[in-house]
Design a protein around this motif. Sequence first.
Motif, PDB file in Angstrom:
ATOM      1  N   GLN A   1      33.871  63.876  18.536  1.00  0.00           N
ATOM      2  CA  GLN A   1      34.712  63.738  19.717  1.00  0.00           C
ATOM      3  C   GLN A   1      35.463  65.036  19.967  1.00  0.00           C
ATOM      4  N   GLY A   2      35.675  65.332  21.251  1.00  0.00           N
ATOM      5  CA  GLY A   2      36.435  66.516  21.598  1.00  0.00           C
ATOM      6  C   GLY A   2      37.912  66.207  21.755  1.00  0.00           C
ATOM      7  N   SER A   3      38.654  67.213  22.089  1.00  0.00           N
ATOM      8  CA  SER A   3      40.094  67.031  22.286  1.00  0.00           C
ATOM      9  C   SER A   3      40.393  66.314  23.596  1.00  0.00           C
ATOM     10  N   THR A   4      39.422  66.242  24.493  1.00  0.00           N
ATOM     11  CA  THR A   4      39.566  65.526  25.759  1.00  0.00           C
ATOM     12  C   THR A   4      38.307  64.698  25.981  1.00  0.00           C
ATOM     13  N   PRO A   5      38.373  63.663  26.811  1.00  0.00           N
ATOM     14  CA  PRO A   5      37.156  62.894  27.116  1.00  0.00           C
ATOM     15  C   PRO A   5      36.045  63.768  27.688  1.00  0.00           C
ATOM     16  N   GLN A   6      36.392  64.735  28.535  1.00  0.00           N
ATOM     17  CA  GLN A   6      35.369  65.606  29.125  1.00  0.00           C
ATOM     18  C   GLN A   6      34.659  66.422  28.044  1.00  0.00           C
ATOM     19  N   GLU A   7      35.388  66.918  27.068  1.00  0.00           N
ATOM     20  CA  GLU A   7      34.767  67.676  25.979  1.00  0.00           C
ATOM     21  C   GLU A   7      33.879  66.769  25.140  1.00  0.00           C
ATOM     22  N   THR A   8      34.285  65.523  24.917  1.00  0.00           N
ATOM     23  CA  THR A   8      33.465  64.575  24.172  1.00  0.00           C
ATOM     24  C   THR A   8      32.165  64.290  24.924  1.00  0.00           C
ATOM     25  N   ILE A   9      32.268  64.160  26.244  1.00  0.00           N
ATOM     26  CA  ILE A   9      31.075  63.926  27.061  1.00  0.00           C
ATOM     27  C   ILE A   9      30.101  65.093  26.935  1.00  0.00           C
ATOM     28  N   GLN A  10      30.597  66.312  26.994  1.00  0.00           N
ATOM     29  CA  GLN A  10      29.741  67.490  26.877  1.00  0.00           C
ATOM     30  C   GLN A  10      29.071  67.558  25.505  1.00  0.00           C
TER      31      GLN A  10
ATOM     32  N   GLN B   1      37.963  58.439  30.114  1.00  0.00           N
ATOM     33  CA  GLN B   1      38.287  59.360  31.193  1.00  0.00           C
ATOM     34  C   GLN B   1      38.657  58.604  32.474  1.00  0.00           C
ATOM     35  N   PHE B   2      37.937  57.539  32.767  1.00  0.00           N
ATOM     36  CA  PHE B   2      38.241  56.732  33.957  1.00  0.00           C
ATOM     37  C   PHE B   2      39.626  56.097  33.842  1.00  0.00           C
ATOM     38  N   GLN B   3      39.943  55.616  32.654  1.00  0.00           N
ATOM     39  CA  GLN B   3      41.263  55.003  32.450  1.00  0.00           C
ATOM     40  C   GLN B   3      42.372  56.014  32.635  1.00  0.00           C
ATOM     41  N   GLN B   4      42.150  57.211  32.157  1.00  0.00           N
ATOM     42  CA  GLN B   4      43.172  58.251  32.313  1.00  0.00           C
ATOM     43  C   GLN B   4      43.363  58.622  33.787  1.00  0.00           C
ATOM     44  N   GLN B   5      42.263  58.658  34.527  1.00  0.00           N
ATOM     45  CA  GLN B   5      42.351  59.096  35.912  1.00  0.00           C
ATOM     46  C   GLN B   5      42.931  58.018  36.841  1.00  0.00           C
ATOM     47  N   HIS B   6      42.632  56.740  36.545  1.00  0.00           N
ATOM     48  CA  HIS B   6      43.050  55.678  37.447  1.00  0.00           C
ATOM     49  C   HIS B   6      44.124  54.762  36.856  1.00  0.00           C
ATOM     50  N   GLY B   7      44.280  54.770  35.569  1.00  0.00           N
ATOM     51  CA  GLY B   7      45.268  53.889  34.962  1.00  0.00           C
ATOM     52  C   GLY B   7      46.666  54.449  34.942  1.00  0.00           C
ATOM     53  N   ASN B   8      46.844  55.741  35.245  1.00  0.00           N
ATOM     54  CA  ASN B   8      48.164  56.358  35.193  1.00  0.00           C
ATOM     55  C   ASN B   8      48.995  56.098  36.458  1.00  0.00           C
ATOM     56  N   GLN B   9      48.351  55.516  37.430  1.00  0.00           N
ATOM     57  CA  GLN B   9      49.079  55.352  38.694  1.00  0.00           C
ATOM     58  C   GLN B   9      50.281  54.415  38.569  1.00  0.00           C
ATOM     59  N   ASN B  10      50.191  53.424  37.681  1.00  0.00           N
ATOM     60  CA  ASN B  10      51.272  52.442  37.542  1.00  0.00           C
ATOM     61  C   ASN B  10      52.145  52.691  36.314  1.00  0.00           C
ATOM     62  N   LEU B  11      51.958  53.863  35.675  1.00  0.00           N
ATOM     63  CA  LEU B  11      52.734  54.154  34.472  1.00  0.00           C
ATOM     64  C   LEU B  11      53.941  55.015  34.820  1.00  0.00           C
ATOM     65  N   SER B  12      54.958  54.893  33.966  1.00  0.00           N
ATOM     66  CA  SER B  12      56.152  55.733  34.119  1.00  0.00           C
ATOM     67  C   SER B  12      55.837  57.133  33.611  1.00  0.00           C
TER      68      SER B  12
ATOM     69  N   GLN C   1      25.982  56.438  23.390  1.00  0.00           N
ATOM     70  CA  GLN C   1      27.070  55.478  23.224  1.00  0.00           C
ATOM     71  C   GLN C   1      28.425  56.189  23.225  1.00  0.00           C
ATOM     72  N   MET C   2      28.494  57.320  22.521  1.00  0.00           N
ATOM     73  CA  MET C   2      29.746  58.073  22.504  1.00  0.00           C
ATOM     74  C   MET C   2      30.089  58.587  23.904  1.00  0.00           C
ATOM     75  N   GLU C   3      29.096  58.992  24.667  1.00  0.00           N
ATOM     76  CA  GLU C   3      29.349  59.473  26.017  1.00  0.00           C
ATOM     77  C   GLU C   3      29.912  58.354  26.900  1.00  0.00           C
ATOM     78  N   GLN C   4      29.368  57.146  26.767  1.00  0.00           N
ATOM     79  CA  GLN C   4      29.874  56.032  27.568  1.00  0.00           C
ATOM     80  C   GLN C   4      31.327  55.722  27.241  1.00  0.00           C
ATOM     81  N   GLN C   5      31.677  55.761  25.972  1.00  0.00           N
ATOM     82  CA  GLN C   5      33.063  55.515  25.573  1.00  0.00           C
ATOM     83  C   GLN C   5      33.990  56.589  26.134  1.00  0.00           C
ATOM     84  N   ALA C   6      33.540  57.835  26.089  1.00  0.00           N
ATOM     85  CA  ALA C   6      34.366  58.924  26.608  1.00  0.00           C
ATOM     86  C   ALA C   6      34.541  58.803  28.120  1.00  0.00           C
ATOM     87  N   ARG C   7      33.520  58.370  28.825  1.00  0.00           N
ATOM     88  CA  ARG C   7      33.640  58.210  30.267  1.00  0.00           C
ATOM     89  C   ARG C   7      34.616  57.068  30.620  1.00  0.00           C
ATOM     90  N   ALA C   8      34.561  55.997  29.827  1.00  0.00           N
ATOM     91  CA  ALA C   8      35.502  54.899  30.072  1.00  0.00           C
ATOM     92  C   ALA C   8      36.938  55.361  29.833  1.00  0.00           C
TER      93      ALA C   8
END
Length: 237
Positions: free
Chosen positions: A154-163, A200-211, A191-198
């Motif tokens: 795994q990388g330090s970020t989801p995008q690095e893990t995907i690569q 990444q999606f959570q980080q991009q769209h799940g932060n909208q309702n967070l403080s 399988q690792m790529e799919q987990q990293a994409r999920a």
Amino acid sequence: MSISSVAGGSSSYGFSMHGANCQCPACQALRSQAAPVSSASDPSSPQTANAAPPASAGDKAGNDASSQNGSGNAQSSQQINAAAPKGPDGKPLNDAQQKEVEDLRSRDVDVRRHEAAHQAAGGALAGAASFTYQQGPDGKQYAIGGEVPIRLSQGSTPQETIQNAQTVRAAALAPSDPSGQDRAVAAEASQMEQQARAQQFQQQHGNQNLSPLQKMQQAAAPAGSAQAKGGNIDTYA
């Protein structure tokens, strides 16, 4: 030149009167001396039985070509014998042993090509290839198996893990004839790529309702979780 007539004689003659039918002693002597020469040079005179006819230019060229062909065949035979595989004792191999050497050579080429494809596609995530060898009847070592270590981490970020996962999958499937182990590594990378994409999606769209505080905590979470898992899983492709 002419012979003067004798006074009171009834006739005179000149040199031009002497010919092939002249019966004077001088002409007869000349004809007797010239006879052996003319018979020897006469093309119609019979040849002796022991006389060998002269060799024609074509016969000489044919003999020379035949001699050269024989020499070339002998040299080719010597070269073939010199190139034939031999055993450690220097003795020529039999047909079965030569067939085994040919099979081992072909296997060695395939194994090295297979592992080279893994290394080329793996880049920095691929390690050095190692091989399993078998000694042939000729005493030489031939590679019959091999493996290349691939770092799936795994990388330090989801995008690095995907690569990383994409690189590992490409390296595992790089040869034209991937093995079962190669396909297993490729499946693990997918399988690792799919987990990293999920993630990444959570980080991009799940932060909208967070403080703002929760966003800061979540941004720091991926790096911390990667370190906690150790990061590297060594497999062989």
